[in-house]
Write a protein that holds these residues in place. Structure first.
Motif, PDB file in Angstrom:
ATOM      1  N   ILE A 119       2.783  -6.188  -6.100  1.00 27.57           N
ATOM      2  CA  ILE A 119       3.030  -4.765  -6.372  1.00 27.57           C
ATOM      3  C   ILE A 119       1.918  -4.210  -7.264  1.00 27.57           C
ATOM      4  O   ILE A 119       1.536  -4.862  -8.237  1.00 27.57           O
ATOM      5  CB  ILE A 119       4.399  -4.585  -7.069  1.00 27.57           C
ATOM      6  CG1 ILE A 119       5.514  -5.143  -6.182  1.00 27.57           C
ATOM      7  CG2 ILE A 119       4.663  -3.118  -7.391  1.00 27.57           C
ATOM      8  CD1 ILE A 119       6.841  -5.283  -6.887  1.00 27.57           C
ATOM      9  N   PRO A 120       1.383  -3.039  -6.968  1.00 30.23           N
ATOM     10  CA  PRO A 120       0.338  -2.455  -7.828  1.00 30.23           C
ATOM     11  C   PRO A 120       0.792  -2.369  -9.283  1.00 30.23           C
ATOM     12  O   PRO A 120       1.935  -2.009  -9.576  1.00 30.23           O
ATOM     13  CB  PRO A 120       0.132  -1.060  -7.233  1.00 30.23           C
ATOM     14  CG  PRO A 120       0.509  -1.207  -5.787  1.00 30.23           C
ATOM     15  CD  PRO A 120       1.640  -2.196  -5.778  1.00 30.23           C
ATOM     16  N   GLN A 121      -0.102  -2.693 -10.187  1.00 32.96           N
ATOM     17  CA  GLN A 121       0.196  -2.787 -11.615  1.00 32.96           C
ATOM     18  C   GLN A 121       0.778  -1.494 -12.184  1.00 32.96           C
ATOM     19  O   GLN A 121       1.599  -1.524 -13.103  1.00 32.96           O
ATOM     20  CB  GLN A 121      -1.085  -3.152 -12.377  1.00 32.96           C
ATOM     21  CG  GLN A 121      -0.886  -3.535 -13.828  1.00 32.96           C
ATOM     22  CD  GLN A 121      -0.111  -4.828 -13.998  1.00 32.96           C
ATOM     23  OE1 GLN A 121      -0.316  -5.764 -13.248  1.00 32.96           O
ATOM     24  NE2 GLN A 121       0.765  -4.877 -14.994  1.00 32.96           N
TER      25      GLN A 121
ATOM     26  N   SER B  89       4.724  -1.417   8.631  1.00 31.60           N
ATOM     27  CA  SER B  89       4.919  -0.057   8.134  1.00 31.60           C
ATOM     28  C   SER B  89       6.402   0.198   7.865  1.00 31.60           C
ATOM     29  O   SER B  89       7.279  -0.449   8.445  1.00 31.60           O
ATOM     30  CB  SER B  89       4.404   0.958   9.157  1.00 31.60           C
ATOM     31  OG  SER B  89       3.015   0.791   9.343  1.00 31.60           O
ATOM     32  N   TYR B  90       6.672   1.154   6.983  1.00 31.25           N
ATOM     33  CA  TYR B  90       8.053   1.454   6.625  1.00 31.25           C
ATOM     34  C   TYR B  90       8.234   2.949   6.370  1.00 31.25           C
ATOM     35  O   TYR B  90       7.282   3.668   6.078  1.00 31.25           O
ATOM     36  CB  TYR B  90       8.454   0.673   5.364  1.00 31.25           C
ATOM     37  CG  TYR B  90       7.633   1.023   4.130  1.00 31.25           C
ATOM     38  CD1 TYR B  90       7.908   2.160   3.367  1.00 31.25           C
ATOM     39  CD2 TYR B  90       6.566   0.220   3.734  1.00 31.25           C
ATOM     40  CE1 TYR B  90       7.159   2.487   2.245  1.00 31.25           C
ATOM     41  CE2 TYR B  90       5.800   0.541   2.611  1.00 31.25           C
ATOM     42  CZ  TYR B  90       6.105   1.666   1.872  1.00 31.25           C
ATOM     43  OH  TYR B  90       5.355   2.002   0.764  1.00 31.25           O
TER      44      TYR B  90
ATOM     45  N   ASP C 239       0.873  -1.177   0.000  1.00 28.75           N
ATOM     46  CA  ASP C 239       0.000   0.000   0.000  1.00 28.75           C
ATOM     47  C   ASP C 239       0.908   1.225   0.000  1.00 28.75           C
ATOM     48  O   ASP C 239       1.470   1.601   1.037  1.00 28.75           O
ATOM     49  CB  ASP C 239      -0.905  -0.008   1.236  1.00 28.75           C
ATOM     50  CG  ASP C 239      -1.965   1.087   1.187  1.00 28.75           C
ATOM     51  OD1 ASP C 239      -1.696   2.166   0.616  1.00 28.75           O
ATOM     52  OD2 ASP C 239      -3.066   0.871   1.730  1.00 28.75           O
ATOM     53  N   VAL C 240       1.080   1.810  -1.170  1.00 31.08           N
ATOM     54  CA  VAL C 240       2.029   2.919  -1.331  1.00 31.08           C
ATOM     55  C   VAL C 240       1.595   4.138  -0.532  1.00 31.08           C
ATOM     56  O   VAL C 240       2.407   4.795   0.124  1.00 31.08           O
ATOM     57  CB  VAL C 240       2.187   3.274  -2.827  1.00 31.08           C
ATOM     58  CG1 VAL C 240       3.056   4.516  -3.005  1.00 31.08           C
ATOM     59  CG2 VAL C 240       2.793   2.091  -3.584  1.00 31.08           C
ATOM     60  N   ALA C 241       0.304   4.451  -0.563  1.00 32.05           N
ATOM     61  CA  ALA C 241      -0.199   5.641   0.137  1.00 32.05           C
ATOM     62  C   ALA C 241      -0.045   5.512   1.651  1.00 32.05           C
ATOM     63  O   ALA C 241       0.359   6.459   2.339  1.00 32.05           O
ATOM     64  CB  ALA C 241      -1.663   5.878  -0.227  1.00 32.05           C
TER      65      ALA C 241
ATOM     66  N   GLY D 163       7.245   7.124  -9.836  1.00 30.76           N
ATOM     67  CA  GLY D 163       5.935   7.510  -9.323  1.00 30.76           C
ATOM     68  C   GLY D 163       5.807   7.353  -7.827  1.00 30.76           C
ATOM     69  O   GLY D 163       4.730   7.534  -7.273  1.00 30.76           O
ATOM     70  N   THR D 164       6.913   7.019  -7.134  1.00 29.16           N
ATOM     71  CA  THR D 164       6.869   6.863  -5.680  1.00 29.16           C
ATOM     72  C   THR D 164       8.010   7.641  -5.035  1.00 29.16           C
ATOM     73  O   THR D 164       8.934   8.098  -5.698  1.00 29.16           O
ATOM     74  CB  THR D 164       7.008   5.392  -5.252  1.00 29.16           C
ATOM     75  OG1 THR D 164       8.378   4.972  -5.430  1.00 29.16           O
ATOM     76  CG2 THR D 164       6.095   4.485  -6.049  1.00 29.16           C
TER      77      THR D 164
END
Length: 370
Positions: free
Chosen positions: A252-254, A105-106, A87-89, A273-274
């Motif tokens: 990983i999200p597409q 969490s990271y 979950d990137v957000a 994008g991150t």
């Protein structure tokens, strides 16, 4: 203190973890959490020889991860599990293990989950230490029993495997290498391909060039029938496909993957994008899959994470496009090149063919080589 979560307990993940922990006195305190499917690293570079019974003891290519990180105390944590979702957000990862799912969490996330291969040959780790070890032992038994073996694909792994089989069994088993291209080791200088062909023939390997394997099926007696691009069907006791990698990126999200499932990174090896997500090794689209390049990427990502923690500018990653290749062909010969410079057979045999670099596994796991 920053938390760096690393997914993947193989070359890229282990190398990055040690580097982050070793540089922490200069770059700021970190807690490194390493998520690995296995309690042990699997030195899969040695698989072409390891599938032959009696060549390597298990401890030559399996080593427990935890003891190598004891030196860092509470700054390091090893979690045995599988990444299920990023979950990137929210800056967390869902990991499943023996006790169910947990959310970790990271501050920084390193993707180093590598790749898998087609077929059931253990070119890559299977999951747990026990699963990989048992699969390897089963394959050793199959190799010993087989009277005929077909190796599919004449890249580095295919040539090394055929060479090992030919050296050990060429006089008593039928060993065939099927190459989709006109030559083995296509993409290398012609002299390298020519040398590999000569060395394979010297250990009684039959090479079938310009032929693709379109399909395989198990026969009623447990053998394998291969359908070839020239219309032929051949039957063999054992089939070893060596071509094709599948990135382990399903969690990983597409939007962060290319069409082949590899992670797209920027010039800093940060996932495009991150922020604060990085990719190392086979899973990354930045370079071909090769252990030497994975080590370079791990070093660079650790350095950039340290710089980011200090608020300093990141360093761009410099890709070295000069291909370096060493290909043992049996235990007494080999070939390879660095760019246009060809390596002599004795150098490849002495440097890689003697041990398949298995002596480097211990120093990687305990961090003394990074």
């Amino acid at each position: 203190m920053k938390t760096v979560l690393i997914l993947g307990g193989s070359f890229g993940g282990v190398g990055t973890a040690h580097r982050l922990l070793k540089q922490a006195p200069k770059t700021g305190d970190v807690k490194v959490i390493l998520v690995s499917k296995s309690t042990h690293i699997y030195f899969n570079l040695a698989t072409p020889r390891a599938i032959i019974p009696g060549q390597f003891a298990d401890e030559k290519f399996f080593q427990a991860l935890a003891p190598g990180f004891k030196q860092y105390g509470s700054k390091f944590e090893l979690i045995i599990g599988t990444a299920e979702k990023v979950d990137v957000a929210a800056k967390n990862v869902v990991v499943s293990g023996a006790d169910g799912e947990k959310v970790i969490s990271y501050d920084d996330l390193v993707l180093a989950t590598g790749s898998s291969t087609r077929g059931d040959v253990p070119w890559k780790a299977r999951g747990s230490y026990e699963e990989t070890r048992n699969a390897l032992h089963e394959f050793q038994a199959k190799v010993k029993k087989a009277s005929s073996i077909v190796v599919g694909g004449a890249g580095t792994t295919g040539v090394e495997t055929a060479g090992e089989l030919g050296f050990e069994y060429g006089k008593v088993k039928k060993i065939t290498l099927i190459a989709s291209g006109a030559q083995v080791l296509e993409g290398t200088p012609p002299s390298v391909s020519k040398t590999a062909t000569k060395q394979l023939k010297a250990v009684n390997v039959t090479i079938t060039p310009s032929t693709k394997i379109l399909g395989s099926a198990t026969t009623p007696d447990g053998r394998t029938e291969l359908t070839l691009s020239d219309g032929q069907k051949i039957t063999t006791d054992l089939y070893l496909p060596t071509a094709g990698l599948i990135p382990n990126s399903s969690y990983i999200p597409q939007e962060y993957l290319n069409q082949n499932g590899y992670v797209v990174v920027d010039e800093f090896l940060q996932v495009k994008g991150t922020k604060n997500i990085w990719a190392v090794g086979d899973i990354s689209a930045v370079q071909r899959a090769q252990a030497m390049l994975t080590a370079k990427q791990a070093e660079h990502v650790a350095k950039n994470i340290g710089l980011s923690h200090q608020g300093k500018p990141l360093l761009p990653y410099k890709k070295d496009e000069k291909l370096v290749l060493m290909v043992p062909v049996g235990r007494k010969a080999g070939t390879g090149h660095m760019g246009n410079m060809k390596f002599p057979s004795f150098l490849v045999s002495m440097t890689k063919g003697k041990t398949y670099f298995t002596q480097t596994m211990g120093p990687l796991v305990d961090g003394s080589s990074v």
